[in-house]
Design a protein around this motif. Structure first.
Motif, PDB file in Angstrom:
ATOM      1  N   CYS A 184      14.991  -1.796  24.089  1.00  0.00           N
ATOM      2  CA  CYS A 184      14.387  -2.965  23.448  1.00  0.00           C
ATOM      3  C   CYS A 184      13.945  -3.929  24.550  1.00  0.00           C
ATOM      4  O   CYS A 184      14.299  -3.768  25.714  1.00  0.00           O
ATOM      5  CB  CYS A 184      15.360  -3.647  22.487  1.00  0.00           C
ATOM      6  N   ARG A 244      14.819  -6.976  25.126  1.00  0.00           N
ATOM      7  CA  ARG A 244      15.950  -7.703  25.737  1.00  0.00           C
ATOM      8  C   ARG A 244      16.566  -6.864  26.852  1.00  0.00           C
ATOM      9  O   ARG A 244      16.826  -7.357  27.946  1.00  0.00           O
ATOM     10  CB  ARG A 244      16.989  -8.036  24.674  1.00  0.00           C
ATOM     11  N   TRP A 245      16.791  -5.585  26.589  1.00  0.00           N
ATOM     12  CA  TRP A 245      17.385  -4.715  27.598  1.00  0.00           C
ATOM     13  C   TRP A 245      16.401  -4.477  28.737  1.00  0.00           C
ATOM     14  O   TRP A 245      16.797  -4.435  29.894  1.00  0.00           O
ATOM     15  CB  TRP A 245      17.812  -3.392  26.970  1.00  0.00           C
ATOM     16  N   TYR A 246      15.132  -4.318  28.425  1.00  0.00           N
ATOM     17  CA  TYR A 246      14.123  -4.125  29.474  1.00  0.00           C
ATOM     18  C   TYR A 246      14.123  -5.323  30.424  1.00  0.00           C
ATOM     19  O   TYR A 246      14.151  -5.158  31.645  1.00  0.00           O
ATOM     20  CB  TYR A 246      12.731  -3.948  28.857  1.00  0.00           C
ATOM     21  N   GLN A 267      24.705 -11.671  28.260  1.00  0.00           N
ATOM     22  CA  GLN A 267      23.895 -10.895  29.203  1.00  0.00           C
ATOM     23  C   GLN A 267      24.748 -10.357  30.361  1.00  0.00           C
ATOM     24  O   GLN A 267      24.536  -9.245  30.823  1.00  0.00           O
ATOM     25  CB  GLN A 267      22.767 -11.757  29.782  1.00  0.00           C
ATOM     26  N   TYR A 318      24.289  -7.396  20.122  1.00  0.00           N
ATOM     27  CA  TYR A 318      23.527  -8.618  20.382  1.00  0.00           C
ATOM     28  C   TYR A 318      24.419  -9.827  20.609  1.00  0.00           C
ATOM     29  O   TYR A 318      23.966 -10.848  21.105  1.00  0.00           O
ATOM     30  CB  TYR A 318      22.539  -8.897  19.237  1.00  0.00           C
ATOM     31  N   PHE A 340      25.703  -1.914  31.946  1.00  0.00           N
ATOM     32  CA  PHE A 340      24.559  -1.189  32.514  1.00  0.00           C
ATOM     33  C   PHE A 340      24.863  -0.713  33.931  1.00  0.00           C
ATOM     34  O   PHE A 340      24.514   0.397  34.316  1.00  0.00           O
ATOM     35  CB  PHE A 340      23.305  -2.054  32.511  1.00  0.00           C
ATOM     36  N   VAL A 392      17.340  -5.244  32.531  1.00  0.00           N
ATOM     37  CA  VAL A 392      17.340  -4.152  33.515  1.00  0.00           C
ATOM     38  C   VAL A 392      16.381  -4.444  34.662  1.00  0.00           C
ATOM     39  O   VAL A 392      16.702  -4.202  35.833  1.00  0.00           O
ATOM     40  CB  VAL A 392      16.998  -2.805  32.831  1.00  0.00           C
ATOM     41  N   LEU A 434      26.719  -7.311  29.253  1.00  0.00           N
ATOM     42  CA  LEU A 434      25.771  -6.214  29.066  1.00  0.00           C
ATOM     43  C   LEU A 434      25.331  -5.669  30.427  1.00  0.00           C
ATOM     44  O   LEU A 434      25.252  -4.457  30.633  1.00  0.00           O
ATOM     45  CB  LEU A 434      24.564  -6.712  28.269  1.00  0.00           C
ATOM     46  N   ILE A 463      17.783   3.104  29.483  1.00  0.00           N
ATOM     47  CA  ILE A 463      18.275   1.822  28.972  1.00  0.00           C
ATOM     48  C   ILE A 463      17.134   0.812  28.874  1.00  0.00           C
ATOM     49  O   ILE A 463      17.057   0.048  27.918  1.00  0.00           O
ATOM     50  CB  ILE A 463      19.419   1.288  29.867  1.00  0.00           C
ATOM     51  N   SER A 464      16.229   0.831  29.844  1.00  0.00           N
ATOM     52  CA  SER A 464      15.140  -0.153  29.831  1.00  0.00           C
ATOM     53  C   SER A 464      14.155   0.076  28.686  1.00  0.00           C
ATOM     54  O   SER A 464      13.361  -0.804  28.374  1.00  0.00           O
ATOM     55  CB  SER A 464      14.390  -0.142  31.169  1.00  0.00           C
TER      56      SER A 464
END
Length: 160
Positions: A114, A116-118, A72, A68, A79, A121, A75, A110-111
């Motif tokens: 969580c 945040r990741w969704y 972004q 966390y 991804f 992505v 990250l 990955i999406s």
């Protein structure tokens, strides 16, 4: 118990005494049943509270996770490496009809981690522009082709 086995049949006052003993025992049995129901309900409530606390603690642990702290942008680069680097890590491969659970679709995986990741992505068309299939006749192919094409927006498609 000796009297029961002996075949003795109470009469008169003795019968009244046994009747009173039976009523008292039934009242005790009813109190026990009521207390057991109360304790069972209390146990269920405590179990529900424990499950809520476990979920709450898991959420806090998740928020405190080192990932966390990554910006972004970093990250997003990770991804891209996972979803778009072809044979090095893996391309999004649409499953075939015979092995629908043999999926290699890192973008979708990955999406689902969580929100945040969704959100990240779904805002990165590059992650949706690299995909392939082993079976063009698969019942999954049209759905996933449409999904990947819609989410890739105007980003150049890399089909494998």
């Amino acid at each position: 118990m000796h009297r029961v086995r002996s075949g003795h049949s109470p009469a008169g006052l003795e019968r009244i005494v046994y009747s009173k003993l039976l009523q008292d025992a039934q009242a005790d049995m009813d109190r026990c049943q009521t207390e057991l129901r109360r304790l069972t309900d209390l146990s269920k409530e405590i179990t529900r509270q424990q499950e809520l606390l476990e979920a709450y603690m898991a959420g806090i642990r998740c928020i405190m996770s080192p990932i966390y702290t990554l910006p972004q942008e970093i990250l997003g680069e990770i991804f891209k490496y996972v979803c778009c680097s072809g044979n090095i890590v893996g391309v999004n491969c649409i499953p075939d009809s015979y092995y629908p659970y043999d999926q290699r679709m890192p973008t979708l995986t990955i999406s689902r981690v969580c929100i945040r990741w969704y959100n990240l992505v779904t805002t990165m068309p590059v992650l949706w522009s690299s995909f392939g299939t082993r079976d063009l006749n698969s019942s999954y192919t049209p759905f996933f082709f449409k999904l990947f094409l819609e989410r890739s927006h105007l980003h150049p498609i890399c089909h494998r």
